[in-house]
Design an enzyme around this catalytic site. Structure first.
Site, short mmCIF file in Angstrom:
data_model
loop_
_atom_site.label_atom_id
_atom_site.label_comp_id
_atom_site.label_asym_id
_atom_site.label_seq_id
_atom_site.Cartn_x
_atom_site.Cartn_y
_atom_site.Cartn_z
N ASP A 146 0.81 -1.21 0.00
CA ASP A 146 0.00 0.00 0.00
C ASP A 146 0.85 1.26 0.00
O ASP A 146 2.06 1.21 0.18
CB ASP A 146 -0.95 -0.01 1.21
CG ASP A 146 -0.27 -0.45 2.50
OD1 ASP A 146 0.96 -0.41 2.55
OD2 ASP A 146 -0.97 -0.83 3.44
N ASN B 278 -6.88 -2.40 14.42
CA ASN B 278 -8.32 -2.60 14.17
C ASN B 278 -8.57 -3.81 13.27
O ASN B 278 -9.66 -3.98 12.74
CB ASN B 278 -8.93 -1.34 13.53
CG ASN B 278 -8.34 -1.04 12.16
OD1 ASN B 278 -7.44 -1.74 11.70
ND2 ASN B 278 -8.83 0.00 11.51
N HIS C 85 -7.02 -4.45 10.43
CA HIS C 85 -6.85 -4.24 8.99
C HIS C 85 -5.63 -5.00 8.46
O HIS C 85 -4.70 -5.32 9.19
CB HIS C 85 -6.82 -2.74 8.61
CG HIS C 85 -5.59 -1.99 8.97
ND1 HIS C 85 -5.58 -0.62 9.14
CD2 HIS C 85 -4.30 -2.38 9.15
CE1 HIS C 85 -4.36 -0.21 9.41
NE2 HIS C 85 -3.56 -1.26 9.43
C1 F6R Z 1 1.60 -1.28 6.13
C2 F6R Z 1 0.31 -1.91 6.25
C3 F6R Z 1 -0.44 -1.92 7.55
C4 F6R Z 1 0.44 -2.28 8.75
C5 F6R Z 1 -0.37 -2.25 10.04
C6 F6R Z 1 0.52 -2.46 11.25
O1 F6R Z 1 2.06 -1.39 4.80
O2 F6R Z 1 -0.17 -2.41 5.30
O3 F6R Z 1 -1.49 -2.85 7.45
O4 F6R Z 1 1.00 -3.54 8.56
O5 F6R Z 1 -1.01 -1.02 10.18
O6 F6R Z 1 1.39 -1.38 11.37
P1 F6R Z 1 2.56 -1.39 12.42
O7 F6R Z 1 3.49 -2.46 12.02
O8 F6R Z 1 3.19 -0.03 12.32
O9 F6R Z 1 1.95 -1.63 13.76
#
Ligand code: F6R
Length: 237
Positions: A68, A137, A139
């Site tokens: 992303d 959350n 995602h």
């Molecule tokens: C990043 C992405 C997000 C992160 C998620 C966790 O490219 O796709 O889904 O993997 O928000 O982020 P961190 O690792 O910063 O807790």
């Protein structure tokens, strides 16, 4: 779904790098790697760069696709995922820059950018291994919880929770983009193998919901249950 628990973040990161390195080395010919940004994979990237520096791993055959990118964002913005990936990984290894694919946050037509990205993934034969982080959350990529999920690469409006979680990288909440381009859930689930990294207390609830063995759009990560080759590494007990 295979879950491995680790006593701490460093052990989890070394194991993640070991899995990625093993997969790349085991396949003769080209290898397609899907990559996340965020805090969680930083240790893995450091270990992969160390292995490459010690000539224990080569990225010569590797094509990468990032999950992303914020939209809109310029490449030289320190918070762009383009910069993140170069600063934390690509500039530290020997890799053909033409094989690095990151959604273009500067695209004038984001819809077209997303469609072209999806086609490009298909044109190289799909992703061999997709590495993921977990949102607090639930995602995956920027596929946010909601009434429905988009299958393919698309523009997504970020939830308040995601913008708040990512505020730590920006000077204020106001600076955090409201939109992003992301691979969709089907783009992710079509990868041959998936490696999900889960680290830190803020992920405990999302991890609990994920391991509930129910599939719901309220937790995009729960869709990983529909995939037959998922490994989860976690430093949570
Ligand atoms: C990043 C992405 C997000 C992160 C998620 C966790 O490219 O796709 O889904 O993997 O928000 O982020 P961190 O690792 O910063 O807790």
């Amino acid at each position: 779904m295979k879950i491995e628990h680790f006593g701490n973040y460093d052990e989890m990161s070394v194991r993640a790098a070991e899995i990625v390195a093993r997969e790349i080395s085991a396949k003769s010919g080209k290898y397609v790697l899907g990559l996340p940004t965020g805090s969680t994979p930083l240790g893995m990237y450091a270990e992969l760069a160390r292995l490459a520096g010690a000539n224990k791993l080569s990225f010569d055959s590797v094509t990468t696709f990032n999950l992303d990118e914020y939209y809109p964002i310029t490449r030289d913005n320190p918070q762009s995922y383009y910069r993140f990936m170069h600063d934390n990984f690509f500039d530290k290894i020997k890799i053909d820059k033409k094989r690095i694919n990151i959604l273009n946050g500067e695209a004038s037509d984001p819809q077209f950018e997303c469609e072209s990205y999806e086609q490009k993934i298909n044109s190289v034969g799909g992703i061999d291994l997709m590495v993921l982080g977990l949102g607090a959350n639930g995602h995956i990529g920027f596929n946010e919880p909601g009434e429905f999920l988009y299958p393919f690469t698309h523009v997504e409006t970020l939830t308040a929770n995601t913008r708040e979680m990512n505020q730590r990288f920006f000077s204020s909440l106001f600076e955090v983009p409201t939109k992003a381009m992301t691979m969709g859930m089907a783009s992710v689930l079509r990868a041959k193998k998936i490696l999900l990294l889960v680290s830190g207390e803020t992920k405990r609830e999302a991890f609990r919901i994920l391991t509930d063995r129910k599939i719901t759009t309220a937790s995009p990560a729960s869709f990983l249950y529909t995939h037959t080759n998922v490994t989860i590494l976690s430093d949570l007990d």
